[in-house]
Write a protein that holds these residues in place. Structure first.
Motif, short mmCIF file in Angstrom:
data_model
loop_
_atom_site.label_atom_id
_atom_site.label_comp_id
_atom_site.label_asym_id
_atom_site.label_seq_id
_atom_site.Cartn_x
_atom_site.Cartn_y
_atom_site.Cartn_z
N ALA A 2 0.83 -1.21 0.00
CA ALA A 2 0.00 0.00 0.00
C ALA A 2 0.87 1.26 0.00
N ALA A 3 1.95 1.24 0.76
CA ALA A 3 2.86 2.40 0.80
C ALA A 3 3.51 2.63 -0.56
N VAL A 4 3.94 1.55 -1.19
CA VAL A 4 4.56 1.67 -2.51
C VAL A 4 3.56 2.25 -3.51
N ARG A 5 2.33 1.74 -3.50
CA ARG A 5 1.31 2.26 -4.41
C ARG A 5 1.04 3.75 -4.15
N TRP A 6 0.96 4.13 -2.87
CA TRP A 6 0.70 5.53 -2.53
C TRP A 6 1.83 6.42 -3.05
N TYR A 7 3.07 6.05 -2.79
CA TYR A 7 4.20 6.87 -3.26
C TYR A 7 4.24 6.92 -4.78
N GLU A 8 3.98 5.81 -5.41
CA GLU A 8 4.03 5.77 -6.87
C GLU A 8 2.93 6.65 -7.47
N ALA A 9 1.78 6.75 -6.80
CA ALA A 9 0.70 7.61 -7.27
C ALA A 9 1.06 9.09 -7.11
N GLN A 10 1.90 9.39 -6.12
CA GLN A 10 2.31 10.78 -5.90
C GLN A 10 3.26 11.25 -7.00
N GLU A 11 4.20 10.37 -7.32
CA GLU A 11 5.18 10.68 -8.37
C GLU A 11 5.79 9.37 -8.86
N PRO A 12 5.61 9.05 -10.12
CA PRO A 12 6.17 7.80 -10.63
C PRO A 12 7.67 7.71 -10.34
N GLY A 13 8.05 6.56 -9.84
CA GLY A 13 9.45 6.30 -9.53
C GLY A 13 9.77 6.31 -8.05
N ILE A 14 9.04 7.10 -7.25
CA ILE A 14 9.42 7.14 -5.84
C ILE A 14 8.93 5.91 -5.07
N GLY A 15 7.89 5.29 -5.55
CA GLY A 15 7.48 4.02 -4.96
C GLY A 15 8.52 2.94 -5.22
N MET A 16 9.08 2.96 -6.42
CA MET A 16 10.13 2.00 -6.76
C MET A 16 11.39 2.24 -5.91
N ARG A 17 11.67 3.49 -5.61
CA ARG A 17 12.82 3.80 -4.73
C ARG A 17 12.57 3.30 -3.31
N LEU A 18 11.31 3.33 -2.88
CA LEU A 18 10.97 2.77 -1.58
C LEU A 18 11.28 1.27 -1.57
N ILE A 19 10.92 0.59 -2.65
CA ILE A 19 11.24 -0.84 -2.76
C ILE A 19 12.74 -1.06 -2.66
N ASP A 20 13.51 -0.27 -3.39
CA ASP A 20 14.98 -0.40 -3.35
C ASP A 20 15.51 -0.17 -1.94
N GLY A 21 15.00 0.86 -1.27
CA GLY A 21 15.45 1.15 0.09
C GLY A 21 15.12 0.03 1.06
N ALA A 22 13.94 -0.54 0.91
CA ALA A 22 13.53 -1.64 1.78
C ALA A 22 14.38 -2.88 1.51
N GLU A 23 14.69 -3.14 0.25
CA GLU A 23 15.54 -4.28 -0.08
C GLU A 23 16.92 -4.12 0.54
N GLN A 24 17.46 -2.92 0.49
CA GLN A 24 18.77 -2.66 1.10
C GLN A 24 18.70 -2.87 2.62
N ALA A 25 17.65 -2.35 3.24
CA ALA A 25 17.49 -2.51 4.69
C ALA A 25 17.33 -3.98 5.07
N ARG A 26 16.53 -4.73 4.30
CA ARG A 26 16.36 -6.16 4.59
C ARG A 26 17.69 -6.91 4.43
N GLY A 27 18.48 -6.52 3.43
CA GLY A 27 19.80 -7.14 3.26
C GLY A 27 20.70 -6.88 4.46
N ASP A 28 20.68 -5.65 4.96
CA ASP A 28 21.45 -5.32 6.17
C ASP A 28 20.98 -6.15 7.35
N ILE A 29 19.67 -6.28 7.49
CA ILE A 29 19.12 -7.08 8.59
C ILE A 29 19.58 -8.53 8.48
N MET A 30 19.57 -9.08 7.28
CA MET A 30 20.00 -10.47 7.09
C MET A 30 21.48 -10.65 7.43
#
Length: 107
Positions: A17-45
């Protein structure tokens, strides 16, 4: 080292839902949220205990959180003996602790 990462279904839904909301605000920023979360999950692992304890559940479970760089979200998780359990992708201004009830779904 913990090798498995499991996300609570409600955590997945709130992240989507957060990704969809950000993507609706401005295309591309939802995808950057995905990238940021992937980086954070990698750090956690890689370093599951690096984040200081965020809170402790009533049963003594230590809850940790990792910020998603560039966004007001934290990945809230616990480290179990065989898995990292992601409880929430919590907005920093949302009601604190709403995700604690999700611990019961694993036990």
């Amino acid at each position: 080292m913990t090798a498995v990462q499991w996300e609570h279904p409600d955590a997945v839904a709130e992240f989507d839902a957060a990704v969809r909301w950000y993507e609706a605000q401005e295309p591309g920023i939802g995808m950057r949220l995905i990238d940021g979360a992937e980086q954070a999950r990698g750090d956690i692992m890689r370093w599951p205990h690096a984040a200081p304890p965020y809170t402790t559940a009533d049963d003594g479970t230590v809850i940790r959180s990792k910020a998603v760089t560039g966004y007001p979200y934290r990945i809230v998780y616990t480290v179990e003996s065989d898995a990292i359990l992601i409880l929430a992708y919590a907005h920093e201004r949302r009601e604190p602790g709403y995700w604690l009830r999700r611990l019961n779904d694993w036990r």
